[in-house]
Enzyme design. Structure first.
Site, short mmCIF file in Angstrom:
data_model
loop_
_atom_site.label_atom_id
_atom_site.label_comp_id
_atom_site.label_asym_id
_atom_site.label_seq_id
_atom_site.Cartn_x
_atom_site.Cartn_y
_atom_site.Cartn_z
CD GLU A 60 -1.79 -2.38 1.50
OE1 GLU A 60 -0.68 -2.56 2.07
OE2 GLU A 60 -2.60 -3.28 1.30
CG HIS A 129 -10.34 -6.39 6.91
ND1 HIS A 129 -9.47 -6.94 7.81
CD2 HIS A 129 -9.82 -6.66 5.68
CE1 HIS A 129 -8.47 -7.52 7.17
NE2 HIS A 129 -8.65 -7.36 5.87
#
Lengths: 324, 355
Positions: A60, A129
């Site tokens: 990321e 998440h």
């Protein structure tokens, strides 16, 4: 008018923009043949190929930095970070690099990039998440921030974001992807910094973002039958923030509840509440109420998760409190 | 094998002298209190920036580091605008907003010095992806130190560059220290270049105190990149003479003998000996070159010291396009919109005009 889902709205915006401008390149994890973790990019790789829709390694920080490099050398990248939780991995490239490069260079370059990412609880995805971390990016000057709720707003704001020269953080809600809404034919763009009054009312103002707009509207429906008239204001973008529309509503009702799915402490509600307190001090008839995710990590098991993330009933309770 | 012609040899010597003189002047100004903040100096490492950038064209990109003065000068940066920036002047490259660690020249492909160790690598990799996607033929050279090779973005960037065969040359200037921690105390390998194999790219080692060796190996890497044969990890073994920054004498973690041994391999006298021995220059020509370089740096310092400091409210500009941020109440600047900005640009605390 036709009816589409939020997922379709984002997909249409991406497809139309990719076709319009060859400088646009999408990069991200599993956005290619797989079609994206939430199937939002489905079909785009087949249509545009690797040169425009590029699967990346799971990196990321690297991906956001590669997007930045593309952005300052003439391309217009759209970077997907699969969950807003994973922006934590990318904080150096987003916060220390992308947000500051225009300023640090004395305005020599503008990182024309959109970072799309996904927020929200509600799917038993547990603590890594499910977070809604958009407030983090309000705290760092340098990004425009969009957090739309409806298919109409998602499509219009995403297309505007892609055409904007300043860098944009664009937050989509995983539980809103299947929500439906009416959209017109043809093209529309929505200006950043323009709130939308989703429902007019007289007694209490509810400022709500993203999925919470749907919950606020459902709560307003319920409260209507109990004799409380609720106005729901959706800011749609957080930077810039349309305080004029919010303040006009608060001056009318004198009572306000702010509903945002981020954690309460130092969240969006804290900032908006402070500005309302300053701008509308003489108009307030009750303390400003904030409804957000409780200040604990988001638990896995549904009874606990549903307790921690704001519900329709939590909004109803807060509005009644404000209306007392 | 790339052999620089006489003109390029002289230019490489001039650039190394210019970097050295620039850093000496910064050291002088710093110790006399003429500059704010701190500055990481490049003296000792000149051959890496100069040999590397000599292999590039004006259209190519570089990314740099906190120790970035050398890279910017080597890529063609204007020493007057650089020094003005280091001294926080409005006439500096970034109007005083960046300082020593953020010098940037978009027109020369200098994508910024960088205050974060490994901060520039993903960006440089992105510039490489742009060159590949558009077929522009541009090469990106990322400069960084041995300390960077322990950051996650080093791995992420080199993995992507190797995977996509990007036209990027990763130049590790291994000066033996990450701030104060020696390489032997921060990683288990001696040659950073061995990591290239793990990314499917070519690894090479150059004598970082020999500008001709750096130039030869950098040229080979740049040519591979332009031919579409992918990235290179080029390790240049070198040494920084000073401490981590001007305020650090560098004596707590290195011996005088070690510094002296490296000073004996100083890249500038070595290049002078080369141009004299090979008849490229005469002693008198070398002396003239040195005098010209010194005069250029004196002029840059004079220009910088005479340049105005920014007005405080200039801090509010350059965040977004056509936008001025909200100023501090009661201290003059009241914020509001830059001329021509739309109403939407002015909403919120990031630019709200107060009634």
């Amino acid at each position: 008018m036709r009816t589409i889902t939020c997922r379709q709205a984002v997909n249409e915006a991406l497809r139309e923009e990719l076709a319009r401008d060859s400088r646009i390149v999408m990069i991200g994890e599993d956005i290619g043949p797989y079609g994206g973790n939430f199937k939002v990019t489905e079909g785009l790789w087949r249509e545009f190929g690797d040169a425009r829709v590029l699967d990346t390694p799971i990196s990321e920080n690297g991906i956001c930095g590669v997007g930045l490099g593309l952005a300052i050398t003439g391309m217009r990248p759209i970077v997907e970070v699969m969950f807003s939780d994973f922006t934590a991995n990318a904080m150096d490239q987003l916060v220390n690099q992308a947000a500051k490069i225009r300023y640090m260079s004395g305005g020599q370059v503008t990182p024309t990039m959109v970072v799309r990412t996904v927020i929200g609880g509600g799917r038993s995805s547990a603590a890594q998440h499910s977070q809604s971390l958009h407030a983090w990016f309000m705290h760092v000057p340098g990004f425009k921030i969009a957090i739309p709720s409806t298919p109409y707003d998602l499509k219009g704001l995403l297309k505007a974001a892609v055409r904007m020269d300043d860098p944009v953080m664009f937050f989509e809600h995983k539980m809103a992807y299947n929500m439906q809404g009416e959209v017109p034919d043809g093209e529309w763009l929505i200006d950043f910094g323009k709130a939308d009054v989703k429902r007019a009312g007289d007694d209490v103002t509810v400022v709500a973002t993203s999925l919470m707009v749907y919950r606020a509207l459902a709560a307003a429906e319920k409260l209507e039958s109990e004799g409380i008239s609720v106005e729901v204001v959706d800011p749609r973008t957080l930077i810039p923030l349309d305080m004029d529309t919010i303040a006009a509503s608060v001056r009318k009702t004198g009572r306000v509840v702010i509903v945002d799915e981020g954690h309460v402490t130092c969240g969006v509600g804290a900032e908006i509440a402070a500005r309302i307190a300053y701008d509308c001090f003489d108009y307030l008839d009750a303390p400003i109420e904030r409804v957000g995710t409780l200040d604990v990590p988001i638990p896995f098991s549904p009874p606990m998760e549903n307790y921690v993330v704001p519900s329709e009933d939590d909004i109803v309770f807060a509005v009644k409190k404000a209306a007392r | 094998m790339a052999v620089p012609d006489n003109k390029l040899q002289i230019e490489m010597l001039r650039k190394m002298m210019l970097i050295r003189a620039f850093e000496e002047k910064i050291k002088y100004l710093f110790t006399r209190g003429a500059m704010a903040g701190f500055s990481h100096l490049y003296d000792g490492q000149e051959a890496v920036a100069v040999g590397g950038c000599a292999a590039l064209t004006r259209d190519d990109y570089i990314t740099s580091t906190h120790r970035g003065h050398g890279h910017c000068i080597a890529k063609g940066g204007d020493v007057a605008k650089m020094m003005a920036e280091v001294l926080g002047r409005r006439t500096g490259y970034c109007k005083g907003k960046g300082g020593s660690m953020h010098i940037f020249d978009a027109s020369l492909g200098i994508l910024g010095a960088n205050g974060i160790v490994a901060g520039g690598l993903p960006m440089g990799t992105g510039a490489g992806l742009k060159a590949k996607l558009t077929g522009s033929g541009q090469v990106t050279m990322c400069f960084f130190g041995d300390g960077t090779t322990n950051q996650g973005t080093f791995h992420e960037s080199l993995n992507m560059a190797g995977l996509w065969r990007l036209p990027v040359v990763y130049v590790c200037e291994n000066n033996g220290y990450g701030i104060s921690v020696s390489q032997a105390r921060h990683q288990a390998i001696r040659d950073v270049a061995v990591r290239a194999e793990g990314y499917g790219m070519v690894g090479a080692i150059a004598d970082g105190n020999d500008v001709l060796d750096v130039y030869e190996k950098a040229s080979a890497a740049v040519e591979r990149a332009r031919r579409g044969e992918g990235p290179t990890l080029l390790e240049c073994k070198t040494y920084r003479y000073g401490g981590h920054h001007v305020g650090d004498p560098g004596t707590l973690y290195r011996s005088n003998e070690e510094v002296a041994a490296w000073r004996a391999k100083d890249p500038i006298p070595r290049m002078i000996a080369h141009v004299l021995d090979s008849g490229v220059m005469t002693r008198a020509e070398v002396d003239t070159l040195k005098a010209e370089v010194d005069a250029e740096i004196e002029a840059a310092a004079a220009y910088s010291l005479e340049s105005p400091l920014p007005e405080p409210e200039e801090a509010l500009d350059d965040l977004f396009i056509g936008f001025r941020a909200t100023g501090r109440e009661g201290r003059g600047a009241r914020g509001g919109c830059a001329a021509g900005a739309g109403r939407a640009e002015c909403g919120g605390a990031e630019g709200r005009p107060r009634a």
